[in-house]
Motif scaffolding. Structure first.
Motif, short mmCIF file in Angstrom:
data_model
loop_
_atom_site.label_atom_id
_atom_site.label_comp_id
_atom_site.label_asym_id
_atom_site.label_seq_id
_atom_site.Cartn_x
_atom_site.Cartn_y
_atom_site.Cartn_z
N GLY A 115 -4.00 9.92 2.77
CA GLY A 115 -4.29 8.90 3.71
C GLY A 115 -3.32 8.04 4.08
N GLY A 116 -3.13 6.88 2.97
CA GLY A 116 -1.94 6.11 3.10
C GLY A 116 -2.21 5.14 4.26
N TYR A 117 -3.59 4.60 4.71
CA TYR A 117 -3.35 3.97 6.22
C TYR A 117 -3.51 2.43 5.77
N GLY A 118 -2.72 1.66 6.48
CA GLY A 118 -2.72 0.27 6.01
C GLY A 118 -3.60 -0.61 6.89
N GLU A 119 -3.59 -2.05 6.85
CA GLU A 119 -4.33 -2.85 7.40
C GLU A 119 -4.76 -2.55 8.95
N THR A 120 -3.55 -2.69 9.66
CA THR A 120 -3.82 -2.58 10.97
C THR A 120 -4.48 -1.27 11.65
N THR A 121 -4.20 -0.11 10.80
CA THR A 121 -4.81 0.98 11.08
C THR A 121 -6.50 0.97 10.79
N LEU A 122 -6.82 0.37 9.67
CA LEU A 122 -8.27 0.17 9.05
C LEU A 122 -8.90 -0.62 9.87
N SER A 123 -8.08 -1.68 10.57
CA SER A 123 -8.85 -2.49 11.60
C SER A 123 -9.14 -1.79 12.96
N TRP A 124 -8.21 -0.94 13.22
CA TRP A 124 -8.61 -0.23 14.42
C TRP A 124 -9.43 0.85 14.25
N GLN A 180 -12.92 -1.02 14.54
CA GLN A 180 -13.33 -1.47 15.69
C GLN A 180 -13.77 -0.43 16.77
N THR A 181 -13.32 0.81 16.34
CA THR A 181 -13.61 2.04 17.19
C THR A 181 -14.90 2.88 16.49
N GLY A 182 -15.14 2.33 15.51
CA GLY A 182 -16.40 3.06 14.93
C GLY A 182 -16.45 3.72 13.70
#
Length: 683
Positions: A363-372, A375-377
């Motif tokens: 995965g390796g997702y960062g904070e911006t991606t987690l926030s998005w 927000q999108t469910g």
């Protein structure tokens, strides 16, 4: 040649084990033994003519680089070559066959230090370290890599194009419009778990580049159809409509995607499927192939008329094709790649999807991606990452989603369990599953003779029998004769229906081979199958063309509109004079059939058996995979996994030697490339 030999012998003397006076003799012997191609030797001769003072160590490196390119590598890793010189020519370990093979690369390169090799390579104008017009490019560093100029240019350009698209990931897509649309498409989400399909749609909606990867049955097609509906609905709300183009590397893959998308569109809620296209073309058709040329009609100067391009079976895309595709995309267009990262890489050089998806599992997702995502469910993503203990901010990782739940192979599926065990490299688990008497799996161990022991498999489908929906080749031939129309008017639709039925029944079973040549390869197995079917009275192969002969195109035929990998069957049909004629029927990506006179087909092979590589993009109810008894560098985890996952209902493994299976499962494909590093170095 004499000038070269006499002028360079002193340089060879500086490298222990490297006798310069014998270089051309050794290279010619390598070609005669099949260790290198005529093309590889010709390159060395051309370079020697361009620079008569070129160091022999450079010429040898160029030969190895060219040979590696033929094996799918983008470049030659010099340090890895010195660590295992014989692997550069795919030679077996010393003494593996009880014979002595003289003049191996390990003898020539014995004692040669990497720094010395780099110095000798750098002494010629044939080599530059970056942009220029030299035929070779040396990339210093760790590891040091040697490229042919064209491949270096492709790699640099592809990396730059992807890096640019990843960096400009924010497109007009707001949570206010996206979240309600995603709720319509994914109404049953549970907040505490990750819906990877929904996440893929959400991430792809905000960028110009996205990858959706996953194994068979994980819903890649379903996901992309929902993504298309999502993006199209957003565009229509803004007063327009997206120009969407769908493509796949081969005609077979395009036909399968057309069928899958047509089914998936019908399941979309309300009117969301109205503007989703279902027509899929091959990549060559999409880009506009030019006969007898490696160039395409669409390029940077004449880009595609598209706002969104989706390409399925992306694991089959080589570096050169990816370069052509990215070059033909308009700057504002989105690109979405679908594929299984664990499948075999492309036949040609490069492993683009594999390079890009190296960290997809984590995965390796960062904070911006987690926030998005939240927000999108997709609220469960953060918890999932915390449980995995993985974090990261690499821009490339934010554009990749791996689908993880297989709807085709459940927890109890023998095929699914075997595929997962192979992917994990767990040989003990692989053997246990194969011997567990699964209703979906069969193991045939014929010893060292591939003849009589395989006849039940070829004819009837082997030990699984027809009760498991796993027929052999008898099935389609019996249907061919039993269902032949009675009429003599070929324009009657019944002939089209018959041709379609024959093609469909033939595609239920396929024998796959790891090799092309030899008794255990495609050539040997095709001969054995023809003999078995002829002995059973099912075919009459007295001539090259006979009714029931299945063929595969080995080159694109633009005059006929048929592509490399298209499969057809030779059938007897009425002619215009009241008699009969042989024609070969091919399924086209748009669902229609094309009937061709055999005399017009110049580049075809019989295809009762086909290589695993050629089978990519296809699915068969019953797949049988034949492995050879001896060691071979093509036997890898990816090859076995790809062979297994071509089967939807039943899988048979033909295994002359269990040792070969264990070697394959523990051997991963590695293709020398710096694509991923180039994308990340400036990201």
């Amino acid at each position: 040649m004499d000038k070269f030999e006499s002028g360079q012998e002193d340089l060879f003397a500086m490298a222990p084990g490297f006798d310069g006076g014998r270089l051309w003799e050794v290279l010619e012997r390598w070609q005669a033994q099949g260790w290198i191609r005529a093309l590889d030797l010709s390159l060395a001769r051309m370079l020697a003519e361009l620079d008569p003072k070129a160091a022999p160590e450079l010429l040898l490196a160029a030969v190895l680089c060219s040979h590696q390119l033929g094996r799918g590598h983008i470049c030659l890793d010099l340090e890895a070559t010195l660590a295992d010189p014989d692997a550069a020519l795919s030679l077996p370990p010393e003494g593996a066959y009880g014979e002595v093979l003289p003049d191996r690369p390990s003898e020539l390169l014995q004692g040669l230090a990497l720094n010395t090799w780099l110095e000798r390579i750098n002494t010629s104008s044939l080599v530059q370290t970056g942009a220029g017009n030299s035929p070779l490019v040396l990339q210093p560093g760790k590891p040091a890599r040697l490229y042919l100029r064209r491949q270096w240019r492709y790699e640099v350009a592809v990396a730059a194009a992807i890096r640019e698209r990843v960096a400009e990931s924010s497109l007009p897509a707001t949570v206010d419009t996206l979240a309600p649309a995603l709720d319509r498409l994914f109404p049953d989400d549970a907040p505490q778990r990750v819906d990877w399909q929904r996440l893929a749609c959400a991430l792809a909606a905000k960028g110009r580049f996205a990858i959706i990867t996953g194994g068979p049955g994980t819903g890649k097609t379903t996901t992309v159809v929902r993504l298309l509906a999502l993006l199209q609905s957003q565009a229509r709300q803004q007063g327009g409509a997206l120009r969407i183009r769908l493509a796949a590397p081969t005609g077979k893959a395009a036909a399968r995607l057309t069928e899958s998308i047509s089914r998936a569109v019908n399941s979309l809620p309300g009117d969301m499927g109205e503007a989703v296209p279902t027509e899929v073309s091959t990549l060559h058709r999409l880009l506009g192939s030019r006969p007898d040329s490696r160039h395409f009609r669409h390029n940077a100067g004449n880009p595609l008329h598209a706002d969104l391009v989706v390409v399925d079976e992306a694991s089959m895309i080589d570096l050169e094709m990816m370069h052509a595709l990215l070059g033909a995309l308009p700057g504002t267009a989105r690109l979405v790649l679908l594929g299984d990262k664990d499948q075999l890489a492309s036949v040609e050089a490069g492993a683009v999807l594999g390079d890009l998806c190296q960290q997809a599992q984590q995965g390796g997702y960062g904070e911006t991606t987690l926030s998005w995502a939240e927000q999108t469910g997709s609220e469960g993503l953060r918890l999932w990452l915390q449980e995995k203990g993985v974090a990261g901010e690499q821009p490339l990782a934010q554009q990749i989603v791996m689908l993880r739940h297989s709807h085709r192979f459940g927890a109890d599926s023998g095929i699914g369990q075997l595929a997962r065990a192979v992917n994990d490299g767990d040989t003990r688990r692989v053997e246990k599953i194969l011997l567990a008497n699964s209703a979906e799996l069969a193991l045939i161990e014929p010893g060292t003779e591939p003849g009589r022991a395989l006849q039940p498999l070829m004819l009837e489908g082997g030990p699984l029998g027809r009760s498991r929906g796993a027929p052999g080749y008898r099935h389609y031939l019996e249907n061919l004769h039993a269902q032949r129309p009675a009429g003599s008017d070929f324009s009657d639709p019944v002939w089209q229906a018959w041709g379609r039925t024959v093609l469909e029944t033939f595609s239920r079973f396929r024998l796959l081979c790891a090799l092309r040549k030899g008794p255990w390869g495609v050539e040997g197995q095709n001969g054995l199958i023809e003999q078995a079917l002829a002995s059973a009275g099912l075919i009459a192969p007295e001539a090259l063309w006979y009714e029931g002969r299945p063929v595969i195109l080995t080159r694109n035929d633009y005059s006929l509109g048929l592509m490399n990998g298209d499969i057809g069957i030779c059938l007897t049909v009425p002619d215009s004079e009241g008699g009969s004629v042989l024609r070969v029927v091919f399924p086209l990506p748009d669902g229609t059939l094309k009937w061709v006179l055999p005399s017009r087909l110049q580049n075809v092979e019989t295809v009762f058996a086909m290589t695993v590589h050629k089978s990519q993009g296809s699915e068969f109810a019953h797949t049988a995979l034949v492995l050879p008894p001896g060691p071979n560098p093509v036997l890898t985890r990816e090859l076995v996994y790809t062979g297994i996952t071509r089967a939807s209902d039943s899988f048979t493994l033909v295994l002359p030697s269990r040792a070969r299976l264990y070697e394959a499962v523990t051997t991963r494909v590695h293709r020398a490339s710096a694509l991923r590093e180039r994308i990340l170095e400036s990201a």
